[in-house]
Design a protein around this motif. Structure first.
Motif, PDB file in Angstrom:
ATOM      1  N   LYS A 243      -5.000   2.313   3.456  1.00  0.00           N
ATOM      2  CA  LYS A 243      -4.105   3.465   3.314  1.00  0.00           C
ATOM      3  C   LYS A 243      -4.117   4.327   4.579  1.00  0.00           C
ATOM      4  CE  LYS A 243      -7.359   6.360   0.669  1.00  0.00           C
ATOM      5  NZ  LYS A 243      -7.532   7.045  -0.644  1.00  0.00           N
ATOM      6  N   ALA A 244      -5.101   4.105   5.453  1.00  0.00           N
ATOM      7  CA  ALA A 244      -5.106   4.802   6.745  1.00  0.00           C
ATOM      8  C   ALA A 244      -3.954   4.342   7.628  1.00  0.00           C
ATOM      9  CB  ALA A 244      -6.439   4.570   7.455  1.00  0.00           C
ATOM     10  N   LEU A 245      -3.381   3.160   7.327  1.00  0.00           N
ATOM     11  CA  LEU A 245      -2.262   2.634   8.119  1.00  0.00           C
ATOM     12  C   LEU A 245      -0.917   3.201   7.678  1.00  0.00           C
ATOM     13  CD1 LEU A 245      -3.397  -1.100   8.195  1.00  0.00           C
ATOM     14  CD2 LEU A 245      -3.443   0.499  10.117  1.00  0.00           C
ATOM     15  N   GLY A 246      -0.878   3.930   6.549  1.00  0.00           N
ATOM     16  CA  GLY A 246       0.369   4.466   6.030  1.00  0.00           C
ATOM     17  C   GLY A 246       0.850   3.677   4.818  1.00  0.00           C
ATOM     18  N   ASN A 247       2.094   3.941   4.415  1.00  0.00           N
ATOM     19  CA  ASN A 247       2.711   3.249   3.286  1.00  0.00           C
ATOM     20  C   ASN A 247       3.498   2.055   3.812  1.00  0.00           C
ATOM     21  OD1 ASN A 247       1.916   5.242   1.238  1.00  0.00           O
ATOM     22  ND2 ASN A 247       3.361   6.596   2.286  1.00  0.00           N
ATOM     23  N   PHE A 248       3.170   0.850   3.321  1.00  0.00           N
ATOM     24  CA  PHE A 248       3.819  -0.337   3.868  1.00  0.00           C
ATOM     25  C   PHE A 248       3.794  -1.485   2.867  1.00  0.00           C
ATOM     26  CE2 PHE A 248      -0.666  -0.777   4.920  1.00  0.00           C
ATOM     27  CZ  PHE A 248      -0.934  -2.113   4.665  1.00  0.00           C
ATOM     28  N   VAL A 249       4.645  -2.465   3.125  1.00  0.00           N
ATOM     29  CA  VAL A 249       4.630  -3.756   2.433  1.00  0.00           C
ATOM     30  C   VAL A 249       4.588  -4.821   3.520  1.00  0.00           C
ATOM     31  CG1 VAL A 249       5.805  -5.345   0.883  1.00  0.00           C
ATOM     32  CG2 VAL A 249       5.938  -2.887   0.460  1.00  0.00           C
ATOM     33  N   ALA A 250       3.592  -5.673   3.488  1.00  0.00           N
ATOM     34  CA  ALA A 250       3.421  -6.703   4.509  1.00  0.00           C
ATOM     35  C   ALA A 250       3.256  -8.064   3.858  1.00  0.00           C
ATOM     36  CB  ALA A 250       2.208  -6.390   5.394  1.00  0.00           C
ATOM     37  N   ASN A 251       3.506  -9.100   4.630  1.00  0.00           N
ATOM     38  CA  ASN A 251       3.260 -10.482   4.215  1.00  0.00           C
ATOM     39  C   ASN A 251       2.206 -11.049   5.157  1.00  0.00           C
ATOM     40  OD1 ASN A 251       5.448 -13.366   3.512  1.00  0.00           O
ATOM     41  ND2 ASN A 251       3.424 -12.853   2.782  1.00  0.00           N
ATOM     42  N   GLY A 252       1.245 -11.766   4.593  1.00  0.00           N
ATOM     43  CA  GLY A 252       0.186 -12.320   5.416  1.00  0.00           C
ATOM     44  C   GLY A 252      -0.615 -13.356   4.663  1.00  0.00           C
TER      45      GLY A 252
ATOM     46  N   TRP B  15      -9.635  -2.964   0.012  1.00  0.00           N
ATOM     47  CA  TRP B  15      -8.387  -2.974   0.779  1.00  0.00           C
ATOM     48  C   TRP B  15      -7.685  -1.624   0.713  1.00  0.00           C
ATOM     49  CZ3 TRP B  15      -5.440  -8.293   0.111  1.00  0.00           C
ATOM     50  CH2 TRP B  15      -6.202  -9.309   0.725  1.00  0.00           C
ATOM     51  N   LEU B  16      -7.558  -1.058  -0.485  1.00  0.00           N
ATOM     52  CA  LEU B  16      -6.890   0.239  -0.607  1.00  0.00           C
ATOM     53  C   LEU B  16      -7.646   1.306   0.159  1.00  0.00           C
ATOM     54  CD1 LEU B  16      -4.782   2.154  -1.746  1.00  0.00           C
ATOM     55  CD2 LEU B  16      -6.167   2.353  -3.826  1.00  0.00           C
ATOM     56  N   THR B  17      -8.959   1.326   0.011  1.00  0.00           N
ATOM     57  CA  THR B  17      -9.775   2.333   0.689  1.00  0.00           C
ATOM     58  C   THR B  17      -9.546   2.307   2.197  1.00  0.00           C
ATOM     59  OG1 THR B  17     -11.459   2.010  -1.018  1.00  0.00           O
ATOM     60  CG2 THR B  17     -12.119   3.219   0.948  1.00  0.00           C
TER      61      THR B  17
ATOM     62  N   ILE C 159       0.871  -1.177   0.000  1.00  0.00           N
ATOM     63  CA  ILE C 159       0.000   0.000   0.000  1.00  0.00           C
ATOM     64  C   ILE C 159       0.907   1.227   0.000  1.00  0.00           C
ATOM     65  CG2 ILE C 159      -1.783   1.296   1.204  1.00  0.00           C
ATOM     66  CD1 ILE C 159      -2.844  -1.323   0.230  1.00  0.00           C
ATOM     67  N   LYS C 160       0.878   1.959  -1.108  1.00  0.00           N
ATOM     68  CA  LYS C 160       1.714   3.158  -1.226  1.00  0.00           C
ATOM     69  C   LYS C 160       0.888   4.255  -1.883  1.00  0.00           C
ATOM     70  CE  LYS C 160       6.090   0.630  -1.343  1.00  0.00           C
ATOM     71  NZ  LYS C 160       7.360   0.331  -2.062  1.00  0.00           N
ATOM     72  N   GLY C 161       0.462   5.213  -1.067  1.00  0.00           N
ATOM     73  CA  GLY C 161      -0.383   6.287  -1.569  1.00  0.00           C
ATOM     74  C   GLY C 161      -1.713   5.737  -2.053  1.00  0.00           C
ATOM     75  N   ASP C 162      -2.025   6.027  -3.311  1.00  0.00           N
ATOM     76  CA  ASP C 162      -3.274   5.548  -3.905  1.00  0.00           C
ATOM     77  C   ASP C 162      -3.068   4.291  -4.735  1.00  0.00           C
ATOM     78  OD1 ASP C 162      -4.879   7.556  -2.831  1.00  0.00           O
ATOM     79  OD2 ASP C 162      -4.346   8.958  -4.437  1.00  0.00           O
ATOM     80  N   CYS C 163      -1.967   3.597  -4.521  1.00  0.00           N
ATOM     81  CA  CYS C 163      -1.660   2.381  -5.276  1.00  0.00           C
ATOM     82  C   CYS C 163      -1.614   1.179  -4.337  1.00  0.00           C
ATOM     83  CB  CYS C 163      -0.326   2.522  -6.002  1.00  0.00           C
ATOM     84  SG  CYS C 163       0.170   1.053  -6.948  1.00  0.00           S
ATOM     85  N   ALA C 164      -2.343   0.135  -4.688  1.00  0.00           N
ATOM     86  CA  ALA C 164      -2.340  -1.111  -3.917  1.00  0.00           C
ATOM     87  C   ALA C 164      -1.980  -2.252  -4.850  1.00  0.00           C
ATOM     88  CB  ALA C 164      -3.703  -1.358  -3.280  1.00  0.00           C
TER      89      ALA C 164
END
Length: 409
Positions: free
Chosen positions: A194-203, A189-191, A168-173
């Motif tokens: 993006k409140a969590l900030g810019n991140f890359v996660a594994n799950g 998910w993007l909507t 999630i980076k800005g308006d791009c998921a």
């Protein structure tokens, strides 16, 4: 189960109106087709099934695409497209209408309504995500128990979903699968995230939710070189920083991590009692390494192997096999296909659950226990005998008929 925050959210996808363009040469002409995006949601409960099918007619670049997503209700959907490249609207509309009609008139008897989760950026391309996920290596129960009292190791529940990388980076998921390829993700998910900030996660992608177990990047900082304990602490910090997070991001959850011997012992007992899929053990000092390695291990309470369909039998069953060390396909016996599932084609990759392998075939086999077959996220060369870890019953005798009754309960 503590550590997996509940929540459910669905959001209807919205489409912007198509551009009117330059219009007709004469203002009174009305024979031009109005270019409008369309979407149709179908469902089927034929023969005990409960599945959904979404078809989309979408504007893309200078043309239009026809995309689809389908699967069991509440499961991660399989996606694809009927247009490899954008085409003219009139052609795309015909493809869209033909697709919808074929599903309504097909063997599954789809009907309109009961929409599930909308997906965006639908793709079946081989575009790479840029990171490959860390995958746990299977171990035996004794090895897992030995790690309970090792302070350098932590335990997490193994969620029963699909391994998912999420950026999630800005308006791009963007989403990624276990092959490191870009895959489609739910629109909402993007909507939310993006409140969590810019991140890359594994799950894990479970239903229409993302359940995180590791954080790889946050606000431009690459944390893959950090030890697991520090990465997980940052994941909790990111999650807990949100006020009223359960309402702001209800589709985002975190799988709790347990570090003390008492916590790990209790988690193992609880997971066995309620028949969870398994436990993942991680080296708390280990960095994030792509692929399989010694710092991420798993023990599953049931054995499930992805197999190759060798033959379709006269009745509703197929013969399945696995590749030996020399690359030869070796039969593991037959498995019956439930009446609410289609019989897979020869060479399809399918999941089979079993009590154990007796050296010649699977004992008490169950087809596709998690509704993931045929598997598009697994390669043929991965379907090997080395997947099999249960080659005999546990130390205590387990009655096969009683086992089978529990699986069917």
């Amino acid at each position: 189960m503590p550590g997996i925050w509940p929540g459910h959210h669905q959001q209807q996808e919205r489409y912007p109106p198509a551009s009117a363009g330059c219009g007709a040469l004469f203002p009174f002409e009305k024979n031009m087709t109005e270019e409008l995006a369309k979407n149709t949601s179908l469902y089927s409960r034929h023969n005990g099934a409960d599945k959904v099918y979404h078809a989309y007619l979408r504007k893309k670049d200078d043309g239009w695409t026809v995309d689809y997503a389908h699967g069991g209700r509440g499961k991660a959907l399989k996606v694809g497209t009927r247009t490899e490249t954008p085409v003219a609207y009139v052609k795309a509309l015909k493809i869209f209408e033909s697709l919808v009609n074929s599903k309504k008139n097909g063997d599954s008897h789809y009907q309109e309504g009961e929409a599930g989760t909308a997906y965006e950026n639908i793709t079946d391309s081989k575009e790479l995500f840029g990171i490959f996920p860390q995958e746990p290596t299977a171990i035996q129960r004794a090895a897992l128990k030995a790690l309970i009292f090792d302070n350098d190791w932590c335990f997490q529940v193994k969620a029963n979903g699909e391994n998912r990388l999420l950026s999630i980076k800005g308006d791009c998921a963007r989403g990624g699968n276990k092959k490191g390829q870009v895959v489609s993700i739910p629109t909402h998910w993007l909507t939310e995230f993006k409140a969590l900030g810019n991140f890359v996660a594994n799950g894990e992608h479970v239903g229409d939710r993302f359940i995180a177990f590791d954080l790889l990047e946050y606000e431009g900082i690459d944390m893959r070189g950090w030890p697991q304990r520090r990465r997980f602490a940052k994941l909790l910090e990111m999650y807990d920083s949100m006020n009223d997070v359960a309402n702001v991001t209800p589709s985002f959850g975190v799988i709790e991590c347990y570090y003390t011997a008492d916590e790990k012992q209790a988690l193992l007992q609880r997971a066995e009692d309620i028949r969870l899929e398994g436990i993942v053990a991680k080296n708390a000092r280990g960095v994030y390494a792509q692929g399989r390695g010694p710092d991420s291990l798993k023990f599953v309470f049931r054995e499930v192997s992805t197999c190759i369909v060798m033959a379709r039998n006269v009745q509703r069953s197929v013969q399945v096999g696995l590749l030996n060390s020399e690359g030869d396909l070796v039969s593991r016996g037959n498995v019956t296909i439930p009446p609410n599932k289609p019989v897979p084609e020869v060479d399809a990759l399918v999941d089979v659950q079993y009590m154990y392998d007796n050296g010649k075939s699977f004992v008490i086999s169950v087809y596709d226990p998690d509704n993931k077959s045929p598997r598009s996220d697994v390669e043929r060369h991965e379907c090997t005998l080395s997947q099999v870890t249960r080659t005999m019953p546990d130390e205590e005798y387990v009655d096969p008929e009683a086992y089978h009754r529990r699986q069917c309960a």
